[in-house]
Write a protein that holds these residues in place. Structure first.
Motif, PDB file in Angstrom:
ATOM      1  N   ALA A 107      31.656  67.116  54.919  1.00 32.71           N
ATOM      2  CA  ALA A 107      31.475  68.436  55.948  1.00 32.71           C
ATOM      3  C   ALA A 107      30.804  69.459  55.220  1.00 32.71           C
ATOM      4  N   LYS A 108      31.361  69.646  53.926  1.00 39.82           N
ATOM      5  CA  LYS A 108      30.637  70.627  52.982  1.00 39.82           C
ATOM      6  C   LYS A 108      29.201  70.413  52.775  1.00 39.82           C
ATOM      7  N   LYS A 109      28.735  69.241  52.583  1.00 42.41           N
ATOM      8  CA  LYS A 109      27.419  68.833  52.445  1.00 42.41           C
ATOM      9  C   LYS A 109      26.563  69.286  53.594  1.00 42.41           C
ATOM     10  N   GLU A 110      27.178  68.846  54.882  1.00 42.91           N
ATOM     11  CA  GLU A 110      26.588  69.136  56.016  1.00 42.91           C
ATOM     12  C   GLU A 110      26.464  70.866  56.552  1.00 42.91           C
ATOM     13  N   CYS A 111      27.272  71.681  55.435  1.00 40.76           N
ATOM     14  CA  CYS A 111      27.339  72.967  55.670  1.00 40.76           C
ATOM     15  C   CYS A 111      28.298  73.450  56.765  1.00 40.76           C
ATOM     16  N   ILE A 112      29.269  72.665  57.188  1.00 40.87           N
ATOM     17  CA  ILE A 112      30.196  72.778  58.123  1.00 40.87           C
ATOM     18  C   ILE A 112      31.519  73.622  57.353  1.00 40.87           C
ATOM     19  N   ILE A 113      31.545  73.090  56.360  1.00 41.77           N
ATOM     20  CA  ILE A 113      32.854  73.854  55.480  1.00 41.77           C
ATOM     21  C   ILE A 113      32.092  74.633  54.404  1.00 41.77           C
ATOM     22  N   GLN A 114      32.478  75.838  54.064  1.00 43.01           N
ATOM     23  CA  GLN A 114      31.977  76.565  52.905  1.00 43.01           C
ATOM     24  C   GLN A 114      32.865  76.447  51.732  1.00 43.01           C
ATOM     25  N   ILE A 115      34.408  76.232  51.998  1.00 39.85           N
ATOM     26  CA  ILE A 115      35.235  76.109  50.859  1.00 39.85           C
ATOM     27  C   ILE A 115      35.934  75.314  51.091  1.00 39.85           C
ATOM     28  N   ILE A 116      36.362  74.037  49.974  1.00 36.63           N
ATOM     29  CA  ILE A 116      37.373  73.407  50.113  1.00 36.63           C
ATOM     30  C   ILE A 116      38.564  73.696  49.024  1.00 36.63           C
ATOM     31  N   THR A 117      39.968  73.989  49.437  1.00 34.14           N
ATOM     32  CA  THR A 117      40.697  74.428  48.394  1.00 34.14           C
ATOM     33  C   THR A 117      41.839  73.737  48.250  1.00 34.14           C
ATOM     34  N   THR A 118      42.709  73.670  47.226  1.00 37.44           N
ATOM     35  CA  THR A 118      43.788  72.901  47.163  1.00 37.44           C
ATOM     36  C   THR A 118      45.195  73.662  47.284  1.00 37.44           C
ATOM     37  N   SER A 119      44.711  74.804  47.591  1.00 34.90           N
ATOM     38  CA  SER A 119      45.930  76.143  47.636  1.00 34.90           C
ATOM     39  C   SER A 119      46.037  76.749  48.842  1.00 34.90           C
ATOM     40  N   LEU A 120      47.099  76.660  49.474  1.00 33.71           N
ATOM     41  CA  LEU A 120      47.340  77.569  50.855  1.00 33.71           C
ATOM     42  C   LEU A 120      47.050  78.899  50.795  1.00 33.71           C
ATOM     43  N   GLU A 121      47.157  79.510  49.493  1.00 34.78           N
ATOM     44  CA  GLU A 121      46.887  80.900  49.198  1.00 34.78           C
ATOM     45  C   GLU A 121      45.512  81.339  49.758  1.00 34.78           C
ATOM     46  N   ALA A 122      44.720  80.263  49.671  1.00 33.06           N
ATOM     47  CA  ALA A 122      43.202  80.744  50.106  1.00 33.06           C
ATOM     48  C   ALA A 122      43.123  80.851  51.687  1.00 33.06           C
ATOM     49  N   PHE A 123      44.273  80.776  52.516  1.00 29.08           N
ATOM     50  CA  PHE A 123      44.250  81.136  53.821  1.00 29.08           C
ATOM     51  C   PHE A 123      44.722  82.457  54.188  1.00 29.08           C
TER      52      PHE A 123
END
Length: 371
Positions: free
Chosen positions: A51-67
């Motif tokens: 999804a990131k490669k397809e530019c659907i996702i900009q950020i993949i995070t392992t921390s919920l704080e990013a939300f």
């Protein structure tokens, strides 16, 4: 500034929502949560990377704080997991963030939400569309077009939040419907959950009673495949649904059992009129279901076409459709005993395309089967 959207869970529904968002708002930012590497399924990780490669996702995070910067957060994990994530988000989200889920059961998560400080931010959601296929690789940006999208606000939900979420639903071409959580759970138990259990039970019945040569399996044709299609859906998802909507499912399974018991009483010679009446009533009601709007079992626009048994036959059909600018959703050869000869199954995106194709094939003397 464009909105920021957060996703916890990124399978068929989550991925399709994200794709629909990107189509409607290309400049928006999408953040997806990746669980701990020690517990994550490699398939989930690969889906997020794709999804990131397809530019659907900009950020993949392992921390919920990013939300903490998100304007809308979608909980797209299994039903029980969504409840756990909702509780964790309580101290993270900003005051004007909307939290919603996409689960098929609303009572549990809405009850939990009402006891949390984010009760004003949470609105239950259920897009009533989908597929027996799972995973991000099957996600489609048009999955929600003309589909009902149920919203179940609680008594504390801010009216302006509900208005914003309704507008979002409309922006992905779905149809927002406002329901009470309990009413929703009863409805989906009747039209979705119990039918799935019945489909799975039919498959189990054939499996348990087939002979050693699997004759029933090999002869299972279109009718059996159509009625049991949903049995191919995610087992984990349906386990969660049954655990969280037990009361409503029990109610409608009992009603279905009563219907079967009543039907068994009609299988005697003197009940032939009542037997006919049973099927007439069912046909009349089934035929009254609107064809223009997707439900849990989405309307399909398909036809079956006799093809000549020679090389290039499929290419000829595809070229004929392409030359008249008729798009197809899916195409494949049917391999069963329902049709004597080779038959091509063609699925279209809408009824207009299907009707245009019928006229075109008739003009070229093809034999067409509609179902």
């Amino acid at each position: 500034m464009e909105d920021t959207y957060g996703f916890i869970g990124f399978g068929l529904i989550g991925g399709s929502i994200a794709k629909a968002i990107k189509k409607a708002k290309p400049d928006c930012s999408i953040i997806a949560y990746q669980p701990d590497h020690n517990t994550i399924d490699s398939h989930i990780e690969n889906s997020l990377l794709l999804a990131k490669k397809e530019c659907i996702i900009q950020i993949i995070t392992t921390s919920l704080e990013a939300f903490s910067c998100c304007d809308i957060i979608f909980l797209c994990a299994p039903v029980l997991s969504n409840i756990e994530y909702l509780e964790k988000l309580t101290t993270i989200v900003k005051p004007d963030c909307i939290i919603t889920d996409v689960g098929s059961v609303k009572g549990n998560i809405c009850n939990v939400a009402s006891s949390l400080s984010v009760c004003k931010n949470f609105i239950g959601g259920h897009p009533m569309t989908g597929s027996e296929k799972t995973g991000y690789e099957n996600a489609k940006e048009y999955l929600f077009e003309n589909a009902f999208y149920i919203l179940t606000p609680n008594i504390d939900t801010k009216p302006e939040f509900l208005t914003r979420l309704k507008q979002f639903v409309q922006s992905i071409n779905a149809i927002p419907v406002i329901l009470d959580a309990k009413e929703h759970d009863n409805i989906v138990a009747a039209i979705s959950h119990v039918p799935h259990i019945i489909a799975s039970s039919l498959v189990s019945m054939i499996k348990d009673n087939d002979d050693k040569n699997h004759t029933m399996l090999s002869l299972a044709a279109g009718g059996f495949k159509d009625i049991t299609r949903i049995a191919s859906s995610s087992p984990i998802m349906w386990q969660n649904i049954c655990l969280t909507n037990k009361e409503s499912i029990q109610t409608f399974l009992t009603l279905y059992k009563d219907t079967i018991d009543s039907f068994l009483q009609l299988l005697v010679p003197e009940k032939e009129k009542e037997l006919l009446h049973f099927f007439e009533n069912a046909k009349e009601y089934r035929d009254s279901i609107p064809a223009s709007v997707n439900g849990i079992l989405s309307k399909t626009y398909e036809l079956y076409l006799d093809i000549i048994d020679e090389s290039g036959a499929i290419a000829l059909v595809a070229s004929l459709l392409a030359s008249h600018k008729i798009s197809i959703k899916n195409i494949g050869i049917i391999h069963n005993r329902e049709f004597q000869d080779g038959v091509l199954r063609i699925e279209f995106y809408d009824i207009i395309a299907m009707e245009q194709a019928i006229v075109l094939f008739q003009q070229h003397n093809y034999t067409i089967y509609e179902r």
